[in-house]
Scaffold this active site. Structure first.
Site, PDB file in Angstrom:
ATOM      1  N   GLU A  76       0.798  -1.232   0.000  1.00  0.00           N
ATOM      2  CA  GLU A  76       0.000   0.000   0.000  1.00  0.00           C
ATOM      3  C   GLU A  76       0.835   1.289   0.000  1.00  0.00           C
ATOM      4  O   GLU A  76       0.349   2.339   0.422  1.00  0.00           O
ATOM      5  CB  GLU A  76      -0.954  -0.004   1.197  1.00  0.00           C
ATOM      6  CG  GLU A  76      -2.020  -1.075   1.078  1.00  0.00           C
ATOM      7  CD  GLU A  76      -3.139  -0.858   2.084  1.00  0.00           C
ATOM      8  OE1 GLU A  76      -4.242  -0.525   1.649  1.00  0.00           O
ATOM      9  OE2 GLU A  76      -2.879  -1.007   3.292  1.00  0.00           O
ATOM     10  N   HIS A  95      -0.672   5.640   7.629  1.00  0.00           N
ATOM     11  CA  HIS A  95      -1.806   4.759   7.308  1.00  0.00           C
ATOM     12  C   HIS A  95      -1.885   3.691   8.381  1.00  0.00           C
ATOM     13  O   HIS A  95      -0.868   3.087   8.733  1.00  0.00           O
ATOM     14  CB  HIS A  95      -1.609   4.106   5.937  1.00  0.00           C
ATOM     15  CG  HIS A  95      -2.559   2.974   5.702  1.00  0.00           C
ATOM     16  ND1 HIS A  95      -3.927   3.165   5.651  1.00  0.00           N
ATOM     17  CD2 HIS A  95      -2.371   1.642   5.559  1.00  0.00           C
ATOM     18  CE1 HIS A  95      -4.524   1.998   5.468  1.00  0.00           C
ATOM     19  NE2 HIS A  95      -3.593   1.053   5.415  1.00  0.00           N
ATOM     20  N   HIS A  97      -4.684   0.719  10.690  1.00  0.00           N
ATOM     21  CA  HIS A  97      -5.940  -0.016  10.836  1.00  0.00           C
ATOM     22  C   HIS A  97      -6.413   0.082  12.276  1.00  0.00           C
ATOM     23  O   HIS A  97      -7.015  -0.857  12.788  1.00  0.00           O
ATOM     24  CB  HIS A  97      -5.746  -1.490  10.472  1.00  0.00           C
ATOM     25  CG  HIS A  97      -5.105  -1.724   9.137  1.00  0.00           C
ATOM     26  ND1 HIS A  97      -4.415  -2.874   8.826  1.00  0.00           N
ATOM     27  CD2 HIS A  97      -5.064  -0.944   8.016  1.00  0.00           C
ATOM     28  CE1 HIS A  97      -3.969  -2.805   7.573  1.00  0.00           C
ATOM     29  NE2 HIS A  97      -4.343  -1.642   7.063  1.00  0.00           N
ATOM     30  N   HIS A 165     -11.558  -0.972   6.493  1.00  0.00           N
ATOM     31  CA  HIS A 165     -10.109  -1.130   6.373  1.00  0.00           C
ATOM     32  C   HIS A 165      -9.351  -0.335   7.439  1.00  0.00           C
ATOM     33  O   HIS A 165      -8.683  -0.909   8.288  1.00  0.00           O
ATOM     34  CB  HIS A 165      -9.720  -0.707   4.945  1.00  0.00           C
ATOM     35  CG  HIS A 165      -8.257  -0.732   4.630  1.00  0.00           C
ATOM     36  ND1 HIS A 165      -7.780  -0.466   3.365  1.00  0.00           N
ATOM     37  CD2 HIS A 165      -7.172  -0.956   5.394  1.00  0.00           C
ATOM     38  CE1 HIS A 165      -6.451  -0.542   3.387  1.00  0.00           C
ATOM     39  NE2 HIS A 165      -6.055  -0.828   4.593  1.00  0.00           N
TER      40      HIS A 165
HETATM   41 MN    MN Z   1      -4.010  -1.020   5.060  1.00  0.00          MN
END
Ligand code: MN
Length: 241
Positions: A76, A95, A97, A165
Site C-alpha cells: 500500500e 496509514h 488499521h 479497512h
Molecule cells: Mn491497510
C-alpha cells in the site's frame, strides 16, 4: 546527507511511537517526504512498525516505484505517493488499521472531533470506499490509480477513513501526522463511548479552527512537541529536549 540521516532516524522513531501507542500493530505504515527531493518519499520495507530500524528505510518515487533501498515494499505504498503528489505541503503520511476508527468507516455516522486535543484530525472526515470506482477489490490500495482516488477523497483535509479497512492522515510535519494518527484513534474511542450515552455536542468548526491555529504556531514544549516528548519516553527513547 545529514538531513537525510536525521529524517531517517525520526522516521524510525515515528514507527516505534505508532506501535507503542497501538495505532499500528503488525500492519500500518508511516512515511515522510524526502528532505532533499520533494519528488521522493521515505518509507520502510514491508515490516511491522515496532521492528523497524534505519536500514529498513527505502526511498520511493511518487508513483510508488522504488528509488533506493532493499527489501519487499509495502503493497500500500501508493497511499503515500499519491498524497505527496496531490498535496505539495504535506510532509508526512500515516496509514493504519487502528481498531476504534474502523466502525466509523462502515456505519454512515461521521467521526468528528469530540475533545479539544483531537481537533487536529479535522472538522470533516470523509470515508473512501473503493467499491465506488473499483467495484469488488480486496480493499487494499494496490496501485497508483487507487492511491490517487484515495488522495482525491482526502482532498485538502487531514484525515480520511477507508471503508472496512482503516484510515490515513496527512500532516505538515512528521510530528503533526503522528499526533493526528494517535488522536484519530483516541477520538474514535471517546465518540463510541459518548454516542452510547446519548446525543453528542461535537466541537464546532470555529473551535476546531482556533485550536489548530494555536497548535500550528508550534511553540516549543507545547502541542505536537510536548506530545512527541511524552511518546518518545513511552516508546523507550530518551526525550530530545
Ligand atoms: Mn491497510
Amino acid at each position: 546527507m545529514s538531513d537525510l540521516k536525521s529524517a531517517i532516524d525520526e522516521l524510525v522513531i515515528a514507527n516505534r511511537i505508532l506501535a507503542a501507542e497501538k495505532v499500528c500493530d503488525a500492519f500500518g505504515h508511516v512515511s515522510i517526504r524526502h528532505p532533499n527531493d520533494p519528488k521522493k518519499f521515505l518509507l520502510s520495507r514491508g515490516r511491522a512498525p515496532e521492528l523497524i530500524e534505519a536500514a529498513d528505510i527505502m526511498q520511493f518515487h511518487l508513483d510508488g516505484t522504488a528509488a533506493d533501498g532493499k527489501g519487499k515494499p509495502y503493497l500500500e505504498r501508493f497511499i503515500h505517493g499519491a498524497i505527496y503528489e496531490l498535496r505539495p505541503e504535506v510532509q508526512a503520511v500515516v496509514h493504519s488499521h487502528s481498531y476504534s476508527v474502523v466502525p466509523f468507516s462502515v456505519i454512515g455516522e461521521p467521526l468528528r472531533p469530540i475533545m479539544h486535543v483531537c481537533a487536529t484530525i479535522g472538522a470533516e472526515i470523509p470515508v473512501w470506499d473503493p467499491q465506488d470506482n473499483f467495484g469488488d477489490t480486496d480493499l487494499l490500495v494496490a496501485d497508483i490509480d487507487q492511491g490517487r482516488d484515495l488522495a482525491k477523497a482526502l482532498g485538502t483535509r487531514t484525515s480520511v477513513l477507508m471503508r472496512g479497512h482503516g484510515s490515513t492522515v496527512a500532516g505538515g510535519s512528521l510530528r503533526e501526522a503522528v499526533y493526528a494518527a494517535v488522536m484519530l484513534e483516541v477520538n474514535a474511542q471517546l465518540q463510541l463511548k459518548a454516542q452510547a450515552m446519548g446525543a453528542v455536542k461535537f466541537l464546532t468548526p470555529g473551535e476546531i479552527e482556533k485550536i489548530r491555529a494555536r497548535q500550528n504556531k508550534g511553540r516549543p514544549g507545547e502541542g505536537f512537541d510536548r506530545a512527541w516528548q511524552y511518546w518518545l519516553r513511552h516508546a523507550g527513547f530518551p526525550t530530545d529536549e
